[in-house]
Design a protein around this motif. Structure first.
Motif, PDB file in Angstrom:
ATOM      1  N   ALA A  72       6.973   0.477  15.853  1.00  0.00           N
ATOM      2  CA  ALA A  72       6.239   0.650  14.981  1.00  0.00           C
ATOM      3  C   ALA A  72       6.372  -0.175  13.775  1.00  0.00           C
ATOM      4  CB  ALA A  72       6.282   1.811  14.112  1.00  0.00           C
ATOM      5  N   PRO A  73       5.475  -0.827  13.028  1.00  0.00           N
ATOM      6  CA  PRO A  73       5.725  -1.519  11.637  1.00  0.00           C
ATOM      7  C   PRO A  73       7.152  -0.772  10.951  1.00  0.00           C
ATOM      8  CG  PRO A  73       3.695  -1.484  11.639  1.00  0.00           C
ATOM      9  CD  PRO A  73       4.219  -0.228  12.885  1.00  0.00           C
ATOM     10  N   PRO A  74       8.187  -1.826  10.737  1.00  0.00           N
ATOM     11  CA  PRO A  74       8.888  -1.465  10.381  1.00  0.00           C
ATOM     12  C   PRO A  74       9.471  -1.285   9.237  1.00  0.00           C
ATOM     13  CG  PRO A  74       9.592  -3.988  10.854  1.00  0.00           C
ATOM     14  CD  PRO A  74       8.330  -3.653  11.361  1.00  0.00           C
ATOM     15  N   ASN A  75       7.903  -2.712   8.123  1.00  0.00           N
ATOM     16  CA  ASN A  75       8.146  -2.123   6.535  1.00  0.00           C
ATOM     17  C   ASN A  75       6.957  -1.749   6.366  1.00  0.00           C
ATOM     18  OD1 ASN A  75       5.729  -4.088   7.463  1.00  0.00           O
ATOM     19  ND2 ASN A  75       5.755  -5.499   6.168  1.00  0.00           N
ATOM     20  N   ASP A  76       6.366  -0.759   6.936  1.00  0.00           N
ATOM     21  CA  ASP A  76       5.333   0.752   6.489  1.00  0.00           C
ATOM     22  C   ASP A  76       6.310   1.924   5.933  1.00  0.00           C
ATOM     23  OD1 ASP A  76       3.220   2.501   6.197  1.00  0.00           O
ATOM     24  OD2 ASP A  76       3.461   2.962   8.536  1.00  0.00           O
ATOM     25  N   PRO A  77       6.150   1.935   4.320  1.00  0.00           N
ATOM     26  CA  PRO A  77       7.310   3.176   3.970  1.00  0.00           C
ATOM     27  C   PRO A  77       6.042   4.332   4.125  1.00  0.00           C
ATOM     28  CG  PRO A  77       6.876   1.157   2.000  1.00  0.00           C
ATOM     29  CD  PRO A  77       5.840   1.348   3.567  1.00  0.00           C
ATOM     30  N   LEU A  78       5.214   4.288   5.018  1.00  0.00           N
ATOM     31  CA  LEU A  78       4.406   6.195   5.102  1.00  0.00           C
ATOM     32  C   LEU A  78       4.464   6.306   6.604  1.00  0.00           C
ATOM     33  CD1 LEU A  78       1.269   5.690   3.665  1.00  0.00           C
ATOM     34  CD2 LEU A  78       2.948   6.611   2.383  1.00  0.00           C
ATOM     35  N   GLY A  79       4.702   4.985   6.944  1.00  0.00           N
ATOM     36  CA  GLY A  79       4.802   5.361   8.342  1.00  0.00           C
ATOM     37  C   GLY A  79       6.754   5.960   9.034  1.00  0.00           C
ATOM     38  N   SER A  80       7.721   5.227   7.891  1.00  0.00           N
ATOM     39  CA  SER A  80       8.899   5.147   8.293  1.00  0.00           C
ATOM     40  C   SER A  80       8.959   6.852   7.963  1.00  0.00           C
ATOM     41  CB  SER A  80       9.984   4.509   7.447  1.00  0.00           C
ATOM     42  OG  SER A  80       9.556   2.590   7.606  1.00  0.00           O
ATOM     43  N   ILE A  81       8.386   7.248   6.585  1.00  0.00           N
ATOM     44  CA  ILE A  81       8.840   8.756   6.487  1.00  0.00           C
ATOM     45  C   ILE A  81       8.318   9.192   7.639  1.00  0.00           C
ATOM     46  CG2 ILE A  81       8.065  10.402   4.399  1.00  0.00           C
ATOM     47  CD1 ILE A  81       8.075   8.411   2.406  1.00  0.00           C
ATOM     48  N   SER A  82       6.729   9.884   8.013  1.00  0.00           N
ATOM     49  CA  SER A  82       6.426  10.333   8.787  1.00  0.00           C
ATOM     50  C   SER A  82       7.175  10.507  10.431  1.00  0.00           C
ATOM     51  CB  SER A  82       5.291   9.842   9.128  1.00  0.00           C
ATOM     52  OG  SER A  82       4.285  10.476  10.797  1.00  0.00           O
ATOM     53  N   PHE A  96       0.927  -1.418   0.108  1.00  0.00           N
ATOM     54  CA  PHE A  96      -0.473  -0.291   0.388  1.00  0.00           C
ATOM     55  C   PHE A  96       0.819   1.020  -0.462  1.00  0.00           C
ATOM     56  CE2 PHE A  96      -2.724   3.350   1.992  1.00  0.00           C
ATOM     57  CZ  PHE A  96      -3.463   2.964   1.499  1.00  0.00           C
ATOM     58  N   GLY A  97       1.714   1.643   1.314  1.00  0.00           N
ATOM     59  CA  GLY A  97       2.586   2.491   0.823  1.00  0.00           C
ATOM     60  C   GLY A  97       3.458   2.730   0.137  1.00  0.00           C
ATOM     61  N   GLY A  98       4.510   1.171  -0.252  1.00  0.00           N
ATOM     62  CA  GLY A  98       4.894   1.723  -1.899  1.00  0.00           C
ATOM     63  C   GLY A  98       4.272   1.505  -3.090  1.00  0.00           C
ATOM     64  N   VAL A  99       2.891   1.461  -3.505  1.00  0.00           N
ATOM     65  CA  VAL A  99       2.451   1.779  -4.808  1.00  0.00           C
ATOM     66  C   VAL A  99       1.891   3.423  -4.345  1.00  0.00           C
ATOM     67  CG1 VAL A  99       0.091   1.086  -5.644  1.00  0.00           C
ATOM     68  CG2 VAL A  99       2.114  -0.331  -5.138  1.00  0.00           C
ATOM     69  N   VAL A 141       5.862  13.778   1.770  1.00  0.00           N
ATOM     70  CA  VAL A 141       5.961  14.028   3.159  1.00  0.00           C
ATOM     71  C   VAL A 141       4.956  14.001   3.854  1.00  0.00           C
ATOM     72  CG1 VAL A 141       6.461  15.665   5.342  1.00  0.00           C
ATOM     73  CG2 VAL A 141       9.061  14.616   3.216  1.00  0.00           C
ATOM     74  N   ILE A 142       4.009  14.988   3.099  1.00  0.00           N
ATOM     75  CA  ILE A 142       2.669  16.137   3.637  1.00  0.00           C
ATOM     76  C   ILE A 142       1.721  14.310   3.363  1.00  0.00           C
ATOM     77  CG2 ILE A 142      -0.033  16.811   2.366  1.00  0.00           C
ATOM     78  CD1 ILE A 142       2.683  18.961   1.512  1.00  0.00           C
ATOM     79  N   LEU A 143       1.484  13.309   2.134  1.00  0.00           N
ATOM     80  CA  LEU A 143       1.450  12.111   2.628  1.00  0.00           C
ATOM     81  C   LEU A 143       0.945  11.012   3.297  1.00  0.00           C
ATOM     82  CD1 LEU A 143      -0.718  10.315   1.142  1.00  0.00           C
ATOM     83  CD2 LEU A 143       1.510   9.974  -0.739  1.00  0.00           C
ATOM     84  N   ALA A 144       2.898  10.632   3.611  1.00  0.00           N
ATOM     85  CA  ALA A 144       3.482   9.488   4.627  1.00  0.00           C
ATOM     86  C   ALA A 144       2.971  10.635   5.514  1.00  0.00           C
ATOM     87  CB  ALA A 144       4.541  10.165   4.474  1.00  0.00           C
ATOM     88  N   ASP A 145       3.185  11.626   6.193  1.00  0.00           N
ATOM     89  CA  ASP A 145       2.113  12.179   7.805  1.00  0.00           C
ATOM     90  C   ASP A 145       0.649  12.497   7.842  1.00  0.00           C
ATOM     91  OD1 ASP A 145       4.034  13.141  10.224  1.00  0.00           O
ATOM     92  OD2 ASP A 145       3.462  15.677   9.381  1.00  0.00           O
ATOM     93  N   ALA A 146       0.500  12.414   7.442  1.00  0.00           N
ATOM     94  CA  ALA A 146      -1.783  12.837   7.402  1.00  0.00           C
ATOM     95  C   ALA A 146      -1.931  10.863   6.826  1.00  0.00           C
ATOM     96  CB  ALA A 146      -1.986  13.001   5.707  1.00  0.00           C
ATOM     97  N   ALA A 147      -1.269  10.277   6.990  1.00  0.00           N
ATOM     98  CA  ALA A 147      -1.695   9.001   7.124  1.00  0.00           C
ATOM     99  C   ALA A 147      -1.795   8.357   8.647  1.00  0.00           C
ATOM    100  CB  ALA A 147      -0.976   8.042   5.917  1.00  0.00           C
ATOM    101  N   PRO A 148      -2.830   7.947   9.398  1.00  0.00           N
ATOM    102  CA  PRO A 148      -3.168   7.840   9.857  1.00  0.00           C
ATOM    103  C   PRO A 148      -1.883   6.302  10.853  1.00  0.00           C
ATOM    104  CG  PRO A 148      -5.379   7.935   9.401  1.00  0.00           C
ATOM    105  CD  PRO A 148      -4.039   7.609   8.235  1.00  0.00           C
TER     106      PRO A 148
END
Length: 331
Positions: free
Chosen positions: A258-268, A61-64, A226-233
């Motif tokens: 936190a989940p280590p394989n979550d691209p959005l969460g890692s950036i946030s 989900f995060g990568g796509v 950054v906006i997209l990743a940080d805005a994701a719950p």
């Protein structure tokens, strides 16, 4: 400005776009390529047995979504960077300006048409994004939130590209500057942040230079990624218990990872910690909070930028026109 006038212009713009069959072909190719690559990405994730947490749907989900955001923003300038000066070069803009339509009607109508086309492009990527949601790896609210933010960012780029189209006489120049604007937001902001990091360094009590990124974190805020990743719950964290030492002198460290394989969460998490970094060392397990959010500041900046571009578009469409750019015909 009236909603009816803007709707009339939008319908006319969409009909003009649909007269050529290339849009249908391009949208079909986009659908096949993006969802095909997403499928291959999912197969690669399932073949990789190194995932330490959660389902492969999380990195999928995060990568796509990040790839779709960047690709869509690269396509968006082509939708609106010629919407005004292109009509002026063809001598068709004057037919709208002599009607009772207000400049705001024309500006918002053209923006609605290009933004709507961008939303259709985004909608065609939804099948690959719904897969992780259907299997339960991603919550529906997280998917809705990131899609709404992506839609807003597409609208901002459409507005800025249209602003360049209204401000400049030549369409080739407005297209170039539109792409440069997207490049500045995606690549220029982290580059500027990297250059500014050494400037913020100061000598600590230990004699070493410490970077004070808490002073320049705002340089990264307007970045769409950054906006997209940080805005994701945030995804749920798992509890980690570590027994340090043995006997009566030992103690237990209890924290959440936190989940280590979550691209959005890692950036946030990375950006939020940059906002907190004042040069003092903190153990990772002591970080109960990732820090305050960054995305409201970045999204507000981008929305103000887009609103300013719409104002420029409307002001450049006012009549009568006392000065005509050289080499540009009226009708």
């Amino acid at each position: 400005m009236t909603a009816r006038g803007a709707a009339l212009v939008a319908r006319q713009e969409i009909r003009t776009r649909l007269r050529t069959g290339r849009w249908r072909v391009l949208l079909a190719v986009w659908f096949a390529v993006v969802n095909g690559l997403a499928l291959l990405f999912r197969l690669a994730l399932e073949a990789d047995s190194t995932s330490r947490y959660g389902s492969p749907g999380v990195p999928m989900f995060g990568g796509v979504l990040l790839a779709v955001l960047v690709l869509t923003l690269l396509i968006t300038p082509a939708l609106s960077a010629q919407s005004i000066n292109g009509d002026r070069e063809r001598g068709t803009l004057a037919t709208l300006q002599v009607t009772p339509l207000a400049p705001g009607d024309i500006a918002f109508g053209k923006l609605a048409a290009s933004w709507g086309t961008g939303l259709v492009v985004l909608l065609l990527t939804v099948p690959s994004l719904l897969w992780p949601v259907a299997e339960g790896a991603i919550g529906p609210m997280r998917a809705v939130a990131v899609l709404l933010v992506t839609a807003l960012l597409i609208g901002v780029v459409c507005a800025v590209s249209q602003g360049w189209s209204a401000l400049l006489a030549r369409s080739i120049t407005s297209v170039l500057l539109s792409y440069l604007t997207v490049f500045a937001l995606i690549v220029g902001t982290p580059l500027l942040f990297t250059i500014a990091v050494p400037i913020t360094s100061e000598q600590g009590v230990d004699g070493y230079d410490n970077d004070r990124t808490d002073r320049i974190w705002w340089l990264l805020a307007p970045n769409p990624v950054v906006i997209l990743a940080d805005a994701a719950p945030s995804l749920p964290k798992r509890r980690i218990i570590i027994d340090e030492g043995a006997g009566s002198g030992g103690h237990r460290v209890d924290y959440y990872e936190a989940p280590p394989n979550d691209p959005l969460g890692s950036i946030s998490r990375g950006v939020r910690r940059l906002r907190l970094d004042d040069g003092h060392y903190r153990p990772s397990y002591a970080e109960r909070s990732d820090g305050p959010p960054v995305w409201p500041f970045g999204l507000a900046f981008d929305l103000v930028l887009g609103a300013g571009a719409v104002w420029v578009s409307a002001s450049r469409l006012r009549t009568p026109l006392y000065r005509v750019p050289k080499g540009v015909r009226i009708a």
